[in-house]
Design a protein around this motif. Structure first.
Motif, short mmCIF file in Angstrom:
data_model
loop_
_atom_site.label_atom_id
_atom_site.label_comp_id
_atom_site.label_asym_id
_atom_site.label_seq_id
_atom_site.Cartn_x
_atom_site.Cartn_y
_atom_site.Cartn_z
N GLU A 83 0.81 -1.22 0.00
CA GLU A 83 0.00 0.00 0.00
C GLU A 83 0.85 1.28 0.00
N ASN A 84 2.14 1.16 0.35
CA ASN A 84 3.03 2.33 0.33
C ASN A 84 3.78 2.44 -0.99
N ASN A 85 3.39 1.66 -1.97
CA ASN A 85 4.00 1.64 -3.29
C ASN A 85 5.47 1.20 -3.23
N GLU A 86 5.76 0.30 -2.30
CA GLU A 86 7.08 -0.30 -2.16
C GLU A 86 7.01 -1.74 -2.62
N PRO A 87 8.04 -2.24 -3.31
CA PRO A 87 8.02 -3.64 -3.72
C PRO A 87 7.96 -4.56 -2.50
#
Length: 103
Positions: free
Chosen positions: A96-100
């Motif tokens: 959800e934090n746009n981290e892989p």
């Protein structure tokens, strides 16, 4: 008798000193408000320098990790620059934090 002559002279030096002090505090090119403004700007720039030094350290550590391992270099190129082989598709799953998800 001598004090009669020195009193106006002492007042002259006092008045001249006060005028010089007022001039230096408010009208000079390096007046007090300018010095305070420059001091705050210096503090902000020092904070920025610390932030960017931390960022540089992070990038150097990341670079060392990536350049030291062929598998990580390929993974980095695929995730960051969306590089792929001509016959495949690349999907990066992120949270959800746009981290892989896979690190």
């Amino acid at each position: 008798m001598l004090s009669r002559f020195l009193r106006p002279l002492r007042n002259f030096y006092l008045a001249t000193g006060l005028v010089l002090l007022v001039w230096m505090l408010f009208f000079d090119a390096n007046d007090l408000p300018s010095q305070v403004r420059n001091w705050w700007k210096l503090r902000e720039l020092e904070k920025d320098a610390v932030y960017f030094q931390d960022k540089i350290r992070d990038v150097q550590n990341q670079r060392q990790e990536v350049l030291g391992n062929d598998r990580l270099r390929e993974k980095y190129a695929r995730e960051r620059y969306l590089m792929k082989k001509p016959t495949e598709d690349v999907f990066v799953i992120v949270d959800e934090n746009n981290e892989p998800i896979e690190k």
